[in-house]
Design an enzyme around this catalytic site. Sequence first.
Site, mmCIF file in Angstrom:
data_model
loop_
_atom_site.group_PDB
_atom_site.id
_atom_site.type_symbol
_atom_site.label_atom_id
_atom_site.label_comp_id
_atom_site.label_asym_id
_atom_site.label_seq_id
_atom_site.Cartn_x
_atom_site.Cartn_y
_atom_site.Cartn_z
ATOM 1 N N ASP A 8 0.794 -1.244 0.000
ATOM 2 C CA ASP A 8 0.000 0.000 0.000
ATOM 3 C C ASP A 8 0.827 1.296 0.000
ATOM 4 O O ASP A 8 0.552 2.210 0.794
ATOM 5 C CB ASP A 8 -0.942 0.003 1.217
ATOM 6 C CG ASP A 8 -1.932 -1.161 1.216
ATOM 7 O OD1 ASP A 8 -1.856 -2.001 0.307
ATOM 8 O OD2 ASP A 8 -2.772 -1.228 2.121
ATOM 9 N N LYS A 106 -6.973 -5.026 -2.941
ATOM 10 C CA LYS A 106 -7.721 -5.575 -1.809
ATOM 11 C C LYS A 106 -8.669 -4.529 -1.247
ATOM 12 O O LYS A 106 -8.504 -3.330 -1.505
ATOM 13 C CB LYS A 106 -6.750 -6.054 -0.724
ATOM 14 C CG LYS A 106 -5.894 -4.932 -0.185
ATOM 15 C CD LYS A 106 -4.794 -5.442 0.709
ATOM 16 C CE LYS A 106 -3.960 -4.318 1.254
ATOM 17 N NZ LYS A 106 -4.690 -3.340 2.081
ATOM 18 N N CYS A 151 -1.705 -2.965 7.614
ATOM 19 C CA CYS A 151 -1.571 -3.829 6.442
ATOM 20 C C CYS A 151 -0.236 -4.562 6.362
ATOM 21 O O CYS A 151 -0.185 -5.700 5.916
ATOM 22 C CB CYS A 151 -1.894 -3.040 5.181
ATOM 23 S SG CYS A 151 -3.647 -2.579 5.164
HETATM 24 C C1 VGL Z 1 -4.590 0.415 5.862
HETATM 25 C C2 VGL Z 1 -6.181 1.169 7.320
HETATM 26 C C3 VGL Z 1 -7.154 1.046 6.356
HETATM 27 C C4 VGL Z 1 -3.149 0.089 5.613
HETATM 28 C C5 VGL Z 1 -5.550 0.282 4.884
HETATM 29 O O1 VGL Z 1 -2.710 0.074 4.430
HETATM 30 O O2 VGL Z 1 -2.412 -0.157 6.591
HETATM 31 N N1 VGL Z 1 -4.917 0.854 7.078
HETATM 32 N N2 VGL Z 1 -6.830 0.601 5.145
#
Ligand code: VGL
Length: 204
Positions: A8, A106, A151
């Site tokens: 991410d 995702k 994540c």
């Molecule tokens: C994430 C919170 C919500 C992350 C993704 O990438 O850690 N955290 N969505």
Amino acid sequence: MKALILVDIQNDFCPGGALEVTEGDKVVAIANAIMDKFDLIIATQDWHPANHGSFAANHLWRKPGQVIELNGLEQILWPMHCVQESFGAEFHKDLNTEKINKIFQKGTDVEIDSYSGFFDNGRKKSTGLSDYLKDLKIEKVYVMGLATDYCVKFTALDALEQGFETYVIKDGTKGVNMQPKDSKNALLEMKEAGIHIVDSSEIS
Ligand code: VGL
Ligand code: ZN
């Protein structure tokens, strides 16, 4: 064979983004610098529909940080982030995306969140990442990116559980830290589970 999983590394998790992580953009240079040391590079991409159940704005009177039950699972509510096709969902502009072999998206199901790159939070659906890595004879998995306490943690724990020798690149992750020690605790939890916590300079 070893794979790098970039978790991410998207605008919304970088300074100025909707769910900004302090110094989140600092992981980009580290990712770019180590890419050549791996046989395979995977990126995960948080990729939510605008009506996603993890967004506080989609629940009347709810605010980010509050916890609700979403289809039987505890769900932290987040600011709207990484909406499909939005700027916030794009990878950081400096990330060397040409070297990424495959992207796993995702969080696409409105009804359930997905912190791990392998499974949704209810472990009902697989993204196919585990089979993909196994088909390519990957044995070692190195995880870095955003965020340490969500994540990255869940992706690394799932990698370990799926039988990969798992490493987390500590200087290549930054955390949300809703509580000040969340990232520190996440790294401890991963270490106790059997994940190797390493520095990017140690990778050969
Ligand atoms: C994430 C919170 C919500 C992350 C993704 O990438 O850690 N955290 N969505
Ligand atoms: Zn998300």
